[in-house]
Design an enzyme around this catalytic site. Structure first.
Site, mmCIF file in Angstrom:
data_model
loop_
_atom_site.group_PDB
_atom_site.id
_atom_site.type_symbol
_atom_site.label_atom_id
_atom_site.label_comp_id
_atom_site.label_asym_id
_atom_site.label_seq_id
_atom_site.Cartn_x
_atom_site.Cartn_y
_atom_site.Cartn_z
ATOM 1 N N LEU A 1 18.051 3.367 16.770
ATOM 2 C CA LEU A 1 17.443 4.680 16.559
ATOM 3 C C LEU A 1 18.481 5.702 16.988
ATOM 4 C CD1 LEU A 1 13.800 4.435 17.983
ATOM 5 C CD2 LEU A 1 14.441 4.931 15.638
ATOM 6 N N ASP A 2 18.622 6.767 16.235
ATOM 7 C CA ASP A 2 19.534 7.838 16.625
ATOM 8 C C ASP A 2 19.105 8.413 17.970
ATOM 9 O OD1 ASP A 2 20.899 7.645 14.200
ATOM 10 O OD2 ASP A 2 19.576 9.092 13.234
ATOM 11 N N ALA A 3 20.031 9.058 18.649
ATOM 12 C CA ALA A 3 19.725 9.662 19.945
ATOM 13 C C ALA A 3 18.590 10.672 19.836
ATOM 14 C CB ALA A 3 20.967 10.330 20.528
ATOM 15 N N SER B 1 16.096 10.592 17.795
ATOM 16 C CA SER B 1 14.854 9.958 17.355
ATOM 17 C C SER B 1 14.278 9.197 18.542
ATOM 18 C CB SER B 1 15.115 8.997 16.193
ATOM 19 O OG SER B 1 15.629 9.702 15.089
ATOM 20 N N ARG C 1 19.991 7.660 9.443
ATOM 21 C CA ARG C 1 19.327 8.959 9.313
ATOM 22 C C ARG C 1 18.518 9.094 8.026
ATOM 23 N NH1 ARG C 1 20.621 11.961 13.525
ATOM 24 N NH2 ARG C 1 20.028 13.948 12.638
#
Length: 185
Positions: A40-42, A44, A140
């Site tokens: 997961l992106d930072a 998110s 993303r």
């Protein structure tokens, strides 16, 4: 074999190695030899699965195994039926075309925690919520999809991966729980 459900907080990096400015998984989990099955992106938040089994990690994260992932997105604006149809279909994002997915407008779930820091509020810009279920998960992707239909994502929370959900396994941000790996197989 371990399988860990972890509710990744906002701005935490999906890595165990140190980061110069942000918290990482090591700040929350001290279980040896587990690694994320997917990322997961930072910016998110939400459900992350970790395991110490390489085959299971591949089975969870690789698109050929179709572990569906459900996200809820707080978006800027209100989607019309055309935007929903575009999200559900094959959407050209420039470097790839998305697989068809499930996308519906929802109310903010009552069980959803407040984000820290909170989303900026704009009195002249309404926000809405979408639930989007994908069989893929490119970098993303949900943010790019909503932006492509004119509805930028303000907050993104992954709430389910395959059979696991934060609704059925409630965890606050930073909490984790070990579950049976047999459920995934």
């Amino acid at each position: 074999m371990s399988l860990i459900l972890f509710n990744k907080p906002y701005h935490v990096m999906c890595q165990f190695s140190p980061h110069p400015t942000r918290e990482t998984l090591a700040d929350y989990l001290s279980i040896p030899d587990v690694y994320p099955a997917g990322r997961l992106d930072a910016d998110s938040e939400g459900l992350l699965l970790l395991t110490d089994d390489g085959k299971l990690q591949h089975h969870i994260s690789h698109p050929e195994h179709k572990q569906f992932k459900t996200y809820i997105a707080q978006i800027e604006g209100t989607p019309d039926s055309s935007a929903i149809r575009r999200l559900q279909g094959a959407l050209d994002l420039g470097d790839f075309v998305t697989q068809p997915c499930k996308a519906v407008q929802i109310q903010q779930p009552e069980w959803l925690w407040q984000r820290n820091p909170p989303i900026r509020e704009r009195t002249n810009k309404p926000t809405s919520w979408l639930a989007i279920t994908l069989s893929e998960g490119k970098n993303r992707q949900v943010r790019r999809m909503t932006a492509a239909v004119g509805l930028p994502t303000l907050r993104l929370v992954r709430i389910a991966i395959g059979p696991f959900s934060l609704e059925t396994h409630p965890l606050w941000p930073g909490e984790w729980q070990e579950v049976s790996a047999e459920t995934v197989k």
